[in-house]
Design a protein around this motif. Structure first.
Motif, short mmCIF file in Angstrom:
data_model
loop_
_atom_site.label_atom_id
_atom_site.label_comp_id
_atom_site.label_asym_id
_atom_site.label_seq_id
_atom_site.Cartn_x
_atom_site.Cartn_y
_atom_site.Cartn_z
N ALA A 28 0.94 8.60 -6.16
CA ALA A 28 2.07 8.10 -6.93
C ALA A 28 2.61 6.82 -6.32
O ALA A 28 2.96 5.87 -7.03
N ALA A 29 2.66 6.76 -4.99
CA ALA A 29 3.13 5.56 -4.30
C ALA A 29 2.20 4.38 -4.57
O ALA A 29 2.65 3.26 -4.85
N GLU A 30 0.92 4.63 -4.51
CA GLU A 30 -0.06 3.56 -4.76
C GLU A 30 0.02 3.05 -6.19
O GLU A 30 -0.32 1.89 -6.46
N ASN A 31 0.50 3.90 -7.09
CA ASN A 31 0.64 3.51 -8.50
C ASN A 31 2.04 3.00 -8.83
O ASN A 31 2.39 2.88 -10.00
N LYS A 74 9.16 -1.15 2.31
CA LYS A 74 9.33 -2.47 1.70
C LYS A 74 8.92 -2.44 0.24
O LYS A 74 9.58 -3.05 -0.62
N ALA A 75 7.84 -1.73 -0.07
CA ALA A 75 7.39 -1.65 -1.46
C ALA A 75 8.47 -1.01 -2.33
O ALA A 75 8.76 -1.48 -3.44
N SER A 76 9.08 0.06 -1.83
CA SER A 76 10.13 0.73 -2.58
C SER A 76 11.39 -0.12 -2.68
O SER A 76 12.00 -0.24 -3.74
N ALA A 77 11.78 -0.72 -1.56
CA ALA A 77 12.98 -1.56 -1.53
C ALA A 77 12.85 -2.75 -2.47
O ALA A 77 13.80 -3.13 -3.16
N GLU A 78 11.66 -3.35 -2.50
CA GLU A 78 11.45 -4.50 -3.37
C GLU A 78 11.54 -4.13 -4.84
O GLU A 78 11.79 -4.98 -5.69
N GLN A 79 11.34 -2.85 -5.15
CA GLN A 79 11.55 -2.38 -6.53
C GLN A 79 13.01 -2.06 -6.81
O GLN A 79 13.36 -1.70 -7.93
N GLY A 80 13.86 -2.17 -5.77
CA GLY A 80 15.29 -1.95 -5.96
C GLY A 80 15.78 -0.56 -5.66
O GLY A 80 16.91 -0.22 -6.03
N PHE A 81 14.97 0.27 -4.98
CA PHE A 81 15.40 1.64 -4.68
C PHE A 81 16.33 1.60 -3.46
O PHE A 81 15.88 1.32 -2.35
N PRO A 82 17.63 1.90 -3.63
CA PRO A 82 18.59 1.68 -2.55
C PRO A 82 18.39 2.53 -1.31
O PRO A 82 18.70 2.09 -0.20
#
Length: 337
Positions: A165-168, A204-212
């Motif tokens: 799921a993370a990779e996608n 970083k991948a999650s943060a860059e998507q805006g996940f606080p």
């Protein structure tokens, strides 16, 4: 009798509508109630949220029924008969996490373990519902499937589906990968540095998507690792989110600046060149206004000796422009609590 005429007229109009229009109207009402309940739930206002979820569930909203069951389960620390009925409604409506609640063992059925349903059957149904969607690329189904494998006791498959799921591109899955690598020490690594590199990559991948939640954990990890310039970037960004913990940390860091280390010890600062008391205090005042929590005011009180009446007046004025677009929430996971 005259008072009743508007009600009678409304009923006549409602009954004259085609069934499809009535159904569509009910669905819209259920969606509105669910969103209202979900916001209250994410603010820890569970009693108020329960009423909204119950009304939405009565209109056929499966996910609302799940959350209604969740609130009852958390209130009693196990699945009551009423909670079971809500979970059954949600599960029959296709909510995989409701199926997984009914599949859980341990104290979820209370000390007597007397839940009147087949847990293995519900686990099978969850797999049957989630697996085809996950294989087809549905990242939400992948995360549900990872929880199903966790209940089954298969830690390897649980981890692998979160990773898929993370990779996608699933933002929560990316954050959860970081948590699993760091706090749960999942996966095999030859070195701690290799584990940390992957943990930071997913954050970083999650943060860059805006996940606080990822922004906050990333800022803290970067600070602890001495990567202060990048840490400060995320401190600034997370202060503009709707996540309580991130806003609190951002406001305090900006307020204290380099004085954080004299207040809270070495390593507690982010390397800001100077305090920004107006901006930091404004964030904290706005957070207190929106939530009623005392913690933001306690942060200000710690720094009170350096806050003149003029600074506080400017901060108060500035605070009125902040946190006005969305409610402040806590990002509680659907299944993790």
């Amino acid at each position: 009798m005259k008072v009743l005429w508007p009600v009678v007229l409304a009923l006549v109009v409602w009954l004259s509508l085609p069934l499809s229009a009535q159904s569509e109207t009910s669905q819209k009402q259920a969606d509105v109630l669910f969103q209202e309940g979900y916001t209250l739930y994410q603010q820890y206002y569970s009693p108020n949220a329960f009423g909204k979820f119950k009304q939405a569930a009565q209109l056929g909203h499966a996910e609302a029924a799940y959350y209604a069951g969740n609130i009852l389960r958390r209130n009693h620390t196990y699945i009551t008969e009423e909670a079971e009925q809500f979970y059954r409604q949600a599960a029959e409506g296709g909510d995989v996490y409701a199926m997984l609640r009914l599949a859980q063992k341990g104290n979820f059925c209370g000390t007597l373990q007397n839940c009147d349903y087949d847990r293995e059957e519900w686990l099978d149904r969850a797999f049957y519902a989630a697996l085809p969607r996950a294989k087809a690329g549905d990242t939400g189904a992948m995360m549900a499937l990872s929880s199903a494998y966790a209940i089954k006791g298969d830690r390897t498959a649980d981890f692998e589906w979160v990773e898929r799921a993370a990779e996608n591109g699933h933002a929560f899955a990316q954050y959860w990968m970081a948590v699993m690598l760091d706090e749960q020490e999942r996966g095999f690594y030859w070195t701690d540095s290799g584990r940390r590199a992957d943990m930071l990559k997913w954050l970083k991948a999650s943060a860059e998507q805006g996940f606080p939640k990822a922004m906050l954990k990333l800022a803290l990890e970067l600070r602890d690792g001495g990567q202060l310039e990048e840490a400060r970037y995320w401190v600034e960004r997370m202060g503009k989110t709707d996540y309580y913990d991130a806003i609190l940390e951002s406001g305090a860091a900006i307020l204290f600046g380099p004085d954080a280390e004299s207040l809270y010890g070495e390593g507690s600062g982010y390397g800001f060149a100077e305090p920004r008391p107006v901006e930091g205090a404004a964030i904290l005042l706005a957070l207190h206004r929106q939530t009623g929590k005392d913690a933001p005011l306690k942060m200000i009180e710690v720094y009170r000796d350096k806050l003149t009446p003029e600074i506080m007046a400017k901060a108060e004025a500035r605070s009125k422009e902040l946190l006005v677009d969305a409610p402040v929430i806590y990002y509680l996971p659907k299944f993790g609590i």
